[in-house]
Design an enzyme around this catalytic site. Structure first.
Site, PDB file in Angstrom:
ATOM      1  N   TYR A  77      58.877  -2.240  18.837  1.00  0.00           N
ATOM      2  CA  TYR A  77      58.567  -1.029  19.843  1.00  0.00           C
ATOM      3  C   TYR A  77      57.410  -0.122  19.266  1.00  0.00           C
ATOM      4  CZ  TYR A  77      58.865   2.852  23.253  1.00  0.00           C
ATOM      5  OH  TYR A  77      58.517   3.840  24.098  1.00  0.00           O
ATOM      6  N   PHE A 129      32.236   2.784  39.843  1.00  0.00           N
ATOM      7  CA  PHE A 129      33.010   1.940  40.368  1.00  0.00           C
ATOM      8  C   PHE A 129      34.324   2.541  40.699  1.00  0.00           C
ATOM      9  CE2 PHE A 129      36.745  -0.943  39.148  1.00  0.00           C
ATOM     10  CZ  PHE A 129      36.223  -2.252  39.820  1.00  0.00           C
ATOM     11  N   THR A 130      35.009   1.707  41.761  1.00  0.00           N
ATOM     12  CA  THR A 130      36.249   2.253  42.451  1.00  0.00           C
ATOM     13  C   THR A 130      37.231   2.768  41.700  1.00  0.00           C
ATOM     14  OG1 THR A 130      37.094   0.173  42.324  1.00  0.00           O
ATOM     15  CG2 THR A 130      35.991   0.319  44.249  1.00  0.00           C
ATOM     16  N   ASP A 220      31.990   2.405  29.696  1.00  0.00           N
ATOM     17  CA  ASP A 220      32.852   1.597  30.511  1.00  0.00           C
ATOM     18  C   ASP A 220      32.172   0.152  29.960  1.00  0.00           C
ATOM     19  OD1 ASP A 220      34.245  -0.340  32.260  1.00  0.00           O
ATOM     20  OD2 ASP A 220      33.617   0.744  33.872  1.00  0.00           O
ATOM     21  N   LYS A 263      38.403  -8.865  31.478  1.00  0.00           N
ATOM     22  CA  LYS A 263      37.050  -9.470  31.733  1.00  0.00           C
ATOM     23  C   LYS A 263      36.633 -10.098  30.471  1.00  0.00           C
ATOM     24  CE  LYS A 263      37.511  -6.203  35.257  1.00  0.00           C
ATOM     25  NZ  LYS A 263      38.768  -5.454  35.470  1.00  0.00           N
ATOM     26  N   ARG A 387      32.318  -6.265  48.733  1.00  0.00           N
ATOM     27  CA  ARG A 387      31.915  -5.019  47.820  1.00  0.00           C
ATOM     28  C   ARG A 387      30.915  -4.284  48.796  1.00  0.00           C
ATOM     29  NH1 ARG A 387      35.729  -3.425  45.232  1.00  0.00           N
ATOM     30  NH2 ARG A 387      36.078  -4.433  43.097  1.00  0.00           N
ATOM     31  N   PHE A 453      40.134  -0.743  49.934  1.00  0.00           N
ATOM     32  CA  PHE A 453      40.112  -2.267  50.076  1.00  0.00           C
ATOM     33  C   PHE A 453      40.948  -3.240  49.650  1.00  0.00           C
ATOM     34  CE2 PHE A 453      39.256  -2.899  45.445  1.00  0.00           C
ATOM     35  CZ  PHE A 453      38.978  -1.440  45.198  1.00  0.00           C
TER      36      PHE A 453
HETATM   37  N1  F0G Z   1      35.475  -0.563  35.098  1.00  0.00           N
HETATM   38  C1  F0G Z   1      34.869  -1.846  35.749  1.00  0.00           C
HETATM   39  C2  F0G Z   1      33.340  -1.899  35.600  1.00  0.00           C
HETATM   40  C3  F0G Z   1      35.692  -2.774  36.425  1.00  0.00           C
HETATM   41  O1  F0G Z   1      34.986  -3.801  36.818  1.00  0.00           O
HETATM   42  C4  F0G Z   1      37.027  -2.746  36.544  1.00  0.00           C
HETATM   43  C5  F0G Z   1      37.792  -3.653  37.342  1.00  0.00           C
HETATM   44  C6  F0G Z   1      37.640  -1.539  36.006  1.00  0.00           C
HETATM   45  C7  F0G Z   1      36.754  -0.747  35.227  1.00  0.00           C
HETATM   46  C8  F0G Z   1      39.108  -1.127  35.886  1.00  0.00           C
HETATM   47  O2  F0G Z   1      39.732  -2.211  35.169  1.00  0.00           O
HETATM   48  O3  F0G Z   1      41.121  -3.619  36.464  1.00  0.00           O
HETATM   49  O4  F0G Z   1      41.609  -3.505  34.352  1.00  0.00           O
HETATM   50  O5  F0G Z   1      42.094  -1.448  35.782  1.00  0.00           O
HETATM   51  N2  F0G Z   1      37.326  -4.566  38.060  1.00  0.00           N
HETATM   52  C9  F0G Z   1      38.148  -5.585  38.677  1.00  0.00           C
HETATM   53  C10 F0G Z   1      37.112  -6.411  39.627  1.00  0.00           C
HETATM   54  C11 F0G Z   1      39.313  -5.072  39.400  1.00  0.00           C
HETATM   55  O6  F0G Z   1      37.660  -7.123  40.249  1.00  0.00           O
HETATM   56  O7  F0G Z   1      35.887  -6.039  39.619  1.00  0.00           O
HETATM   57  P1  F0G Z   1      41.356  -2.681  35.548  1.00  0.00           P
END
Ligand code: F0G
Length: 462
Positions: A77, A129-130, A220, A263, A387, A453
């Site tokens: 832990y 980014f979303t 990022d 990624k 997108r 989305f």
């Molecule tokens: N920043 C970028 C540029 C991303 O592409 C993502 C995730 C995140 C942050 C967030 O990371 O998913 O680990 O919480 N992108 C995925 C995609 C969801 O399909 O492009 P996460």
């Protein structure tokens, strides 16, 4: 006549040891599955997908070395050996000082936004980014797009579409004052622009400017190694540089980072917040225990941290990136042969089809990219993602954003599919392209409050 060699091929720097069998479906089955999923590829059952290009996130194939490390995971832990291994890898290969593990990228974005953003602040970034923007807004901030105009133009072949337009940043600083800007958020290989890189030259200019104004740069770094590959290919002075060294240089020009290890780092789950400032680290250690878990596991298992440590190292290999981006390029070239309109230059993690140009008879409010993703699935069982206007969501006044880019992303998981899979994908896009004039748009029938989305539902327009 015998062919002469003009270009030497790349090949995957690995071979297969285990395979996963795929289910092949019929067209009527896929039509039903798509209808049941409300014409949203996120709502399909993955089992019904043949080639899954929804995302490159968490869909990587791990190496035998990563699986071996996985078995050595220390699930204590507190104070797990695996945490220290991951921390060591991050310090060694990225150069950041302090590390907080999180369950994935957005966990790090959440903690960082809560610490650094006050109500009324502005956060400039090289395109949104979303999840990143949502966390900035939830913390009371406003995102401001400072990416170069070329990034919003699918036809511009500018090699560094991830660059910051320094004039846009300067204008913002003049307008709101540096004290209202807690940091500039810089993504490497900008996802929403189509997987496009930022140059070191631009990053240096940005560093100089922000230091003058006392503004931090938060990185990022989700796809930093892919960005480094493009720098090696395109930026003068870096032709002979190693990807590992370019990555280290990029990180050295920033003050901290949020990372989705799902990624670049070749694993299936995990992320972290890395920061050079002790005080921010201390605050993050306080918050992580509330939201993620103890500061030495942050919502991931010891085995995952071991796999991340090995994955980071593998991601920085030149031959890995050459094959990874090479495969994306292969798909792009194939699709171009069929005349399919694409974002250029090709991205690092996928091919982005220009749905406005593909379906010019649909208005953006008829969701061309959403429609196209559904049609491609029905044609072949290939799953892609929207997108465009659906992903862009609404502003704080509740109005729809209308982004210039209305794209379908064909995202390539790392080390998962073969060139033959890419042929099948390109042919499917070409088949849909041939009957594009007959395709009708969609209407949204269910809209969730956040990140719509993922869960929105649609119906076919008559
Ligand atoms: N920043 C970028 C540029 C991303 O592409 C993502 C995730 C995140 C942050 C967030 O990371 O998913 O680990 O919480 N992108 C995925 C995609 C969801 O399909 O492009 P996460």
């Amino acid at each position: 006549m015998a062919k002469t060699i003009t270009k030497r091929s790349w090949a995957e720097p690995y071979r297969m040891k285990m395979v996963e069998l795929l289910k092949v479906t019929t067209k009527p089955q896929r039509m039903k599955a798509m209808r049941d999923a409300g014409y949203n590829t996120f709502l399909l059952h993955a089992e019904d997908v043949y080639i899954d290009l929804l995302t490159d996130s968490g869909t990587n194939a791990m190496s035998d070395q990563q699986w071996a490390a996985f078995m050595t995971g220390d699930e204590a832990y507190a104070g797990s050996k695996s945490y220290y291994n991951m921390e060591k890898a991050i310090q060694k290969y990225y150069g950041y000082r302090y590390v907080i593990p999180t369950h994935q990228g957005r966990g790090a974005e959440h903690i960082l936004s809560q610490i650094l953003i006050k109500k009324g602040d502005y956060i400039p970034g090289n395109m949104y980014f979303t999840t990143t923007r949502l966390h900035q807004e939830m913390a009371g901030g406003t995102f401001v797009d400072i990416i170069v105009d070329e990034a919003h133009d699918p036809n511009s072949e500018f090699p560094f579409k991830g660059n910051v337009d320094m004039n846009k940043l300067e204008a913002l600083v003049k307008k709101v004052g540096a004290e209202k800007i807690p940091y500039v958020c810089i993504a490497t290989n900008v996802n929403m622009a189509g997987g496009q890189p930022i140059s070191i030259k631009n990053l240096r200019e940005l560093r100089e400017f922000t230091q003058k104004h006392g503004i931090r740069i938060i990185h990022d770094m989700t796809r930093v190694a892919e960005n480094a590959f493009f720098i090696q290919q395109r930026e003068s002075g870096y032709e002979k540089a190693k990807i590992a060294d370019i990555v280290k240089e990029i990180c050295s020009l920033t003050d901290g980072a949020t990372m989705s290890s799902k990624k670049d780092a070749l694993v299936n789950i995990g992320g972290f917040l890395a920061i050079n400032d002790w005080e921010i680290y201390e605050e993050a250690r306080n918050l992580v225990v509330a939201y993620e878990g103890l500061h030495t596991y942050g919502g991931i298992a010891g085995r995952d941290m071991e796999a991340i440590a090995v994955g980071i190292k593998e991601s920085l290999s030149d031959s890995h990136q050459k094959a990874r981006v090479g495969q994306v390029e292969y798909l792009g070239e194939k699709m171009l042969e069929y005349g399919i309109p694409l974002v250029k230059p090709f991205g690092g993690h996928g091919i982005f089809v220009d749905a406005k140009a593909f379906l010019p008879h649909l208005s953006q409010d008829e969701f061309p990219a959403q429609t196209l993703a559904a049609e491609i699935y029905i044609d072949s069982g290939v799953r892609t993602m929207e997108r465009g206007i659906v992903s862009a969501g609404r502003n704080s006044k509740g109005e729809n954003y209308h982004p210039n880019l209305e794209l379908v992303r064909f995202t390539i998981p790392r080390r998962v599919y073969t060139q033959a899979h890419m042929d099948v994908v390109a042919e499917s896009a070409a088949m849909v392209y041939e009957r594009r004039n007959k395709i009708k748009g969609l209407k949204m029938v269910y809209e969730p409050k956040f990140l719509r989305f993922f869960q929105a539902r649609f119906d076919k327009l008559k």
